[in-house]
Motif scaffolding. Structure first.
Motif, PDB file in Angstrom:
ATOM      1  N   GLU A  20     -23.572  62.133 112.816  1.00 15.47           N
ATOM      2  CA  GLU A  20     -23.366  63.554 112.887  1.00 15.47           C
ATOM      3  C   GLU A  20     -22.143  63.797 114.110  1.00 15.47           C
ATOM      4  N   ALA A  21     -22.181  62.864 115.030  1.00 17.73           N
ATOM      5  CA  ALA A  21     -21.199  63.154 116.002  1.00 17.73           C
ATOM      6  C   ALA A  21     -19.826  62.792 115.573  1.00 17.73           C
ATOM      7  N   ILE A  22     -19.566  61.561 114.725  1.00 19.97           N
ATOM      8  CA  ILE A  22     -18.590  61.197 114.135  1.00 19.97           C
ATOM      9  C   ILE A  22     -17.878  62.266 113.112  1.00 19.97           C
ATOM     10  N   ALA A  23     -18.724  62.889 112.493  1.00 17.15           N
ATOM     11  CA  ALA A  23     -18.451  63.797 111.434  1.00 17.15           C
ATOM     12  C   ALA A  23     -17.862  65.091 112.126  1.00 17.15           C
ATOM     13  N   ALA A  24     -18.247  65.323 113.091  1.00 18.52           N
ATOM     14  CA  ALA A  24     -17.932  66.787 114.146  1.00 18.52           C
ATOM     15  C   ALA A  24     -16.564  66.376 114.633  1.00 18.52           C
ATOM     16  N   LEU A  25     -15.908  65.247 114.473  1.00 17.45           N
ATOM     17  CA  LEU A  25     -14.809  64.958 115.329  1.00 17.45           C
ATOM     18  C   LEU A  25     -13.585  65.704 114.285  1.00 17.45           C
ATOM     19  N   GLU A  26     -12.607  66.191 114.764  1.00 19.68           N
ATOM     20  CA  GLU A  26     -11.420  66.777 114.215  1.00 19.68           C
ATOM     21  C   GLU A  26     -10.684  65.501 113.491  1.00 19.68           C
ATOM     22  N   GLY A  27     -10.317  65.700 112.208  1.00 18.44           N
ATOM     23  CA  GLY A  27      -9.842  64.531 111.816  1.00 18.44           C
ATOM     24  C   GLY A  27     -10.487  63.758 110.656  1.00 18.44           C
ATOM     25  N   VAL A  28     -11.998  63.712 110.999  1.00 19.65           N
ATOM     26  CA  VAL A  28     -12.815  63.033 110.163  1.00 19.65           C
ATOM     27  C   VAL A  28     -13.345  63.913 109.119  1.00 19.65           C
ATOM     28  N   SER A  29     -12.993  63.486 107.958  1.00 23.66           N
ATOM     29  CA  SER A  29     -13.402  64.333 106.547  1.00 23.66           C
ATOM     30  C   SER A  29     -15.015  64.053 106.071  1.00 23.66           C
ATOM     31  N   GLU A  30     -15.148  62.524 106.250  1.00 25.29           N
ATOM     32  CA  GLU A  30     -16.605  62.304 105.484  1.00 25.29           C
ATOM     33  C   GLU A  30     -17.096  61.072 106.464  1.00 25.29           C
TER      34      GLU A  30
END
Length: 92
Positions: A20-30
């Motif tokens: 969830e933390a990674i998915a919330a990063l700008e530039g991460v689509s999935e």
């Protein structure tokens, strides 16, 4: 558009929170939870190679619970749509 596929090894007890933390990063689509040697796969889509470094090295690698990453840059994208048009006879 640059696409990077990032393999992520994470603290097994925290995989959902890390994802969830990674998915919330700008530039991460999935972000996908997967079986096998890695825990997560993150798709990063950005405009420039420098932006891949900003997302992966500066932010994703610093997410608490991320233990290790391996990043692959995509050369070309092949999707079902691309393959259908490539082999199409032009008949509808």
């Amino acid at each position: 558009m640059i696409t990077a596929i990032v393999f992520v090894n994470a603290d097994v007890a925290r995989i959902p929170e890390v994802a969830e933390a990674i998915a919330a990063l700008e530039g991460v689509s999935e972000v996908y939870s997967v079986t096998g040697q890695i825990d997560l796969i993150a798709l990063v889509r950005v405009r420039a190679h420098e932006d891949v470094a900003a997302v992966v090295a500066d932010r994703l690698n610093k997410v608490d619970g991320v233990l290790e990453t391996e990043t692959h840059i995509a050369f070309r994208t092949y999707s079902r749509h691309d393959l259908e048009s490539a082999f199409s006879l032009g008949l509808d």
